[in-house]
Design a protein around this motif. Structure first.
Motif, PDB file in Angstrom:
ATOM      1  N   LEU A  13       0.836  -1.190   0.000  1.00  0.00           N
ATOM      2  CA  LEU A  13       0.000   0.000   0.000  1.00  0.00           C
ATOM      3  C   LEU A  13       0.876   1.247   0.000  1.00  0.00           C
ATOM      4  O   LEU A  13       2.021   1.222   0.453  1.00  0.00           O
ATOM      5  CB  LEU A  13      -0.908   0.019   1.236  1.00  0.00           C
ATOM      6  CG  LEU A  13      -1.822  -1.192   1.433  1.00  0.00           C
ATOM      7  CD1 LEU A  13      -2.543  -1.079   2.767  1.00  0.00           C
ATOM      8  CD2 LEU A  13      -2.806  -1.320   0.290  1.00  0.00           C
ATOM      9  N   SER A  14       0.294   2.344  -0.460  1.00  0.00           N
ATOM     10  CA  SER A  14       1.009   3.616  -0.503  1.00  0.00           C
ATOM     11  C   SER A  14       0.591   4.484   0.686  1.00  0.00           C
ATOM     12  O   SER A  14      -0.565   4.887   0.792  1.00  0.00           O
ATOM     13  CB  SER A  14       0.697   4.351  -1.812  1.00  0.00           C
ATOM     14  OG  SER A  14       1.248   5.656  -1.787  1.00  0.00           O
ATOM     15  N   ASP A  15       1.543   4.745   1.556  1.00  0.00           N
ATOM     16  CA  ASP A  15       1.295   5.641   2.694  1.00  0.00           C
ATOM     17  C   ASP A  15       1.965   6.987   2.399  1.00  0.00           C
ATOM     18  O   ASP A  15       2.989   7.331   2.972  1.00  0.00           O
ATOM     19  CB  ASP A  15       1.845   5.033   3.988  1.00  0.00           C
ATOM     20  CG  ASP A  15       1.432   5.829   5.214  1.00  0.00           C
ATOM     21  OD1 ASP A  15       0.226   6.023   5.412  1.00  0.00           O
ATOM     22  OD2 ASP A  15       2.325   6.260   5.976  1.00  0.00           O
ATOM     23  N   LYS A  16       1.349   7.711   1.466  1.00  0.00           N
ATOM     24  CA  LYS A  16       1.888   9.012   1.049  1.00  0.00           C
ATOM     25  C   LYS A  16       0.797  10.070   1.141  1.00  0.00           C
ATOM     26  O   LYS A  16      -0.366   9.808   0.846  1.00  0.00           O
ATOM     27  CB  LYS A  16       2.416   8.925  -0.386  1.00  0.00           C
ATOM     28  CG  LYS A  16       3.580   7.968  -0.557  1.00  0.00           C
ATOM     29  CD  LYS A  16       4.036   7.892  -2.004  1.00  0.00           C
ATOM     30  CE  LYS A  16       5.191   6.908  -2.168  1.00  0.00           C
ATOM     31  NZ  LYS A  16       5.615   6.778  -3.576  1.00  0.00           N
ATOM     32  N   LYS A  17       1.186  11.271   1.523  1.00  0.00           N
ATOM     33  CA  LYS A  17       0.238  12.365   1.676  1.00  0.00           C
ATOM     34  C   LYS A  17      -0.318  12.775   0.318  1.00  0.00           C
ATOM     35  O   LYS A  17       0.426  12.962  -0.641  1.00  0.00           O
ATOM     36  CB  LYS A  17       0.933  13.557   2.334  1.00  0.00           C
ATOM     37  CG  LYS A  17      -0.015  14.645   2.796  1.00  0.00           C
ATOM     38  CD  LYS A  17       0.742  15.716   3.565  1.00  0.00           C
ATOM     39  CE  LYS A  17      -0.206  16.788   4.079  1.00  0.00           C
ATOM     40  NZ  LYS A  17       0.516  17.846   4.836  1.00  0.00           N
ATOM     41  N   ARG A  18      -1.640  12.888   0.239  1.00  0.00           N
ATOM     42  CA  ARG A  18      -2.279  13.274  -1.011  1.00  0.00           C
ATOM     43  C   ARG A  18      -3.716  13.688  -0.738  1.00  0.00           C
ATOM     44  O   ARG A  18      -4.259  13.416   0.334  1.00  0.00           O
ATOM     45  CB  ARG A  18      -2.259  12.114  -2.015  1.00  0.00           C
ATOM     46  CG  ARG A  18      -3.057  10.899  -1.579  1.00  0.00           C
ATOM     47  CD  ARG A  18      -2.730   9.689  -2.433  1.00  0.00           C
ATOM     48  NE  ARG A  18      -3.585   8.550  -2.131  1.00  0.00           N
ATOM     49  CZ  ARG A  18      -3.445   7.757  -1.095  1.00  0.00           C
ATOM     50  NH1 ARG A  18      -2.476   7.985  -0.216  1.00  0.00           N
ATOM     51  NH2 ARG A  18      -4.255   6.740  -0.904  1.00  0.00           N
ATOM     52  N   ASN A  19      -4.347  14.322  -1.726  1.00  0.00           N
ATOM     53  CA  ASN A  19      -5.763  14.655  -1.638  1.00  0.00           C
ATOM     54  C   ASN A  19      -6.579  13.500  -2.205  1.00  0.00           C
ATOM     55  O   ASN A  19      -6.184  12.858  -3.177  1.00  0.00           O
ATOM     56  CB  ASN A  19      -6.064  15.939  -2.411  1.00  0.00           C
ATOM     57  CG  ASN A  19      -5.413  17.154  -1.778  1.00  0.00           C
ATOM     58  OD1 ASN A  19      -5.157  17.168  -0.579  1.00  0.00           O
ATOM     59  ND2 ASN A  19      -5.125  18.150  -2.579  1.00  0.00           N
ATOM     60  N   ILE A  20      -7.735  13.253  -1.593  1.00  0.00           N
ATOM     61  CA  ILE A  20      -8.578  12.130  -1.993  1.00  0.00           C
ATOM     62  C   ILE A  20      -9.964  12.647  -2.345  1.00  0.00           C
ATOM     63  O   ILE A  20     -10.548  13.456  -1.607  1.00  0.00           O
ATOM     64  CB  ILE A  20      -8.669  11.089  -0.853  1.00  0.00           C
ATOM     65  CG1 ILE A  20      -7.296  10.441  -0.658  1.00  0.00           C
ATOM     66  CG2 ILE A  20      -9.729  10.034  -1.148  1.00  0.00           C
ATOM     67  CD1 ILE A  20      -7.219   9.494   0.492  1.00  0.00           C
ATOM     68  N   SER A  50      -1.732   2.067  12.622  1.00  0.00           N
ATOM     69  CA  SER A  50      -2.815   2.951  12.151  1.00  0.00           C
ATOM     70  C   SER A  50      -2.327   4.011  11.154  1.00  0.00           C
ATOM     71  O   SER A  50      -2.465   5.213  11.399  1.00  0.00           O
ATOM     72  CB  SER A  50      -3.524   3.634  13.327  1.00  0.00           C
ATOM     73  OG  SER A  50      -4.242   2.711  14.087  1.00  0.00           O
ATOM     74  N   TYR A  51      -1.766   3.577  10.047  1.00  0.00           N
ATOM     75  CA  TYR A  51      -1.383   4.521   9.002  1.00  0.00           C
ATOM     76  C   TYR A  51      -2.623   4.863   8.177  1.00  0.00           C
ATOM     77  O   TYR A  51      -3.117   4.047   7.397  1.00  0.00           O
ATOM     78  CB  TYR A  51      -0.310   3.916   8.099  1.00  0.00           C
ATOM     79  CG  TYR A  51       1.020   3.661   8.767  1.00  0.00           C
ATOM     80  CD1 TYR A  51       1.364   4.288   9.962  1.00  0.00           C
ATOM     81  CD2 TYR A  51       1.953   2.791   8.192  1.00  0.00           C
ATOM     82  CE1 TYR A  51       2.594   4.055  10.570  1.00  0.00           C
ATOM     83  CE2 TYR A  51       3.184   2.561   8.784  1.00  0.00           C
ATOM     84  CZ  TYR A  51       3.500   3.188   9.974  1.00  0.00           C
ATOM     85  OH  TYR A  51       4.717   2.951  10.562  1.00  0.00           O
ATOM     86  N   ASN A  52      -3.110   6.061   8.321  1.00  0.00           N
ATOM     87  CA  ASN A  52      -4.371   6.454   7.682  1.00  0.00           C
ATOM     88  C   ASN A  52      -4.294   6.471   6.155  1.00  0.00           C
ATOM     89  O   ASN A  52      -5.229   6.048   5.476  1.00  0.00           O
ATOM     90  CB  ASN A  52      -4.804   7.833   8.186  1.00  0.00           C
ATOM     91  CG  ASN A  52      -5.296   7.784   9.618  1.00  0.00           C
ATOM     92  OD1 ASN A  52      -5.694   6.734  10.121  1.00  0.00           O
ATOM     93  ND2 ASN A  52      -5.268   8.927  10.285  1.00  0.00           N
ATOM     94  N   LEU A  53      -3.207   7.007   5.612  1.00  0.00           N
ATOM     95  CA  LEU A  53      -3.127   7.122   4.152  1.00  0.00           C
ATOM     96  C   LEU A  53      -3.006   5.757   3.489  1.00  0.00           C
ATOM     97  O   LEU A  53      -3.556   5.528   2.406  1.00  0.00           O
ATOM     98  CB  LEU A  53      -1.967   8.035   3.756  1.00  0.00           C
ATOM     99  CG  LEU A  53      -2.272   9.531   3.690  1.00  0.00           C
ATOM    100  CD1 LEU A  53      -3.320   9.834   2.622  1.00  0.00           C
ATOM    101  CD2 LEU A  53      -2.736  10.089   5.026  1.00  0.00           C
TER     102      LEU A  53
END
Length: 298
Positions: A13-20, A50-53
């Motif tokens: 999975l990608s745990d990177k900051k971004r807009n959704i 608990s990595y949200n992204l």
């Protein structure tokens, strides 16, 4: 929901900051609790801390419809069909949430909670008796995989303070903390008992609470008292679970040259078939381990 649709605990999975995109033309900018992002991680490694992204990346892969249908199957109705629900934005009660975790603990059976066990008259005659209503909703193998991931959350993730509080036996569970610390949760279980803890205010307000700091200690005190100090038994692994040694950097079968290896559990037929391509050269891998550097990936 992901495990029922072909994904595994080793899926990347990608745990990177971004807009959704969160319905219509609106966009949402979620963040991790501590503001730190971790690049590519496995499902197991995303769930425990608990990595949200990364969680939202998985939600986007499987679709919100399958998530809401899965929640409904476990007894949580009214989940809003948007991606913020994957992080718990829809409200529910402690009663419903604890009941929804029961199938993970008991091998896949939904259990209808009840308050009164029996009613007796003054002479001890039973006038009414309640019994647990059980119905199968999950394959035992899927239930075990969820439990396996939630054991990691207790050992290494947001509930790892259980050990320092005095809990010595096996346990699986998940903490929860809402925005501004309005609510703190911990739903945890052993093979024998499942207990849910919620801490908050009847009128929601920012209180600086956290599941780790506030709910987990309550769970530990209650469960220690209920168990009488006896260690619970281990969770039993179904025969249909396949265990393979993987490289968590890519979720593929580990080579002896991989600097990091881990045993991972899979539903039969979903286990990886390919070996890690990053550490195929034993000389490079040896040099990397010697100098503490990982080989470059393509």
């Amino acid at each position: 929901a992901a495990l029922e649709n072909g994904y595994t605990l080793a899926t990347l999975l990608s745990d990177k900051k971004r807009n959704i995109k969160n319905g219509g033309n609106s966009f949402w900018a979620p963040r991790n609790f501590d503001g730190i992002y971790h690049g590519t991680v496995t499902v197991r490694d995303a769930l425990a801390p608990s990595y949200n992204l990364a969680t939202l990346d998985l939600a986007e892969k499987i679709g919100i419809e399958k998530i809401t249908a899965f929640a409904e199957k476990l007894g949580i109705s009214g989940v809003e069909p948007n991606f913020s629900s994957a992080l718990g934005s829809s409200e529910t009660t402690l009663w419903n949430l604890a009941a929804a975790y029961a199938p993970f603990a008991n091998g896949g059976f939904k259990v209808k909670p009840f308050l009164v066990t029996a009613v007796q008259d003054a002479d001890g005659r039973v006038l009414e008796i309640s019994g647990a209503e059980r119905a199968p909703v999950l394959a035992p193998s899927v239930a075990y995989l969820v439990t396996s991931a939630l054991e990691t959350a207790v050992r290494e993730g947001t509930a790892n303070n259980l050990k320092s509080l005095g809990w010595a036996g096996p346990a699986a569970g998940k903490t929860g903390t809402t925005s501004d610390g309005k609510d703190a949760w911990f739903i945890g279980y052993t093979p024998e008992i499942l207990t849910g803890v919620w801490i908050g205010d009847d009128i929601p307000k920012a209180s600086g609470l956290s599941g780790t700091r506030n709910a987990v200690p309550v769970w530990e005190k209650f469960m220690t008292t209920v168990s009488g100090g006896l260690n619970p038994s281990e969770f039993k692994k179904p025969e249909t679970i396949i265990t393979k040694k993987i490289d968590p950097a890519n979720g593929l079968l580990a080579r002896w040259t991989c600097p990091e290896k881990r045993e991972e559990n899979f539903l039969e037929g979903t286990e990886p078939k390919e070996y890690c391509p990053l550490h195929a050269n034993p000389v490079k891998s040896w040099i990397s381990r010697l100098f503490g550097k990982k080989p470059l990936s393509r």
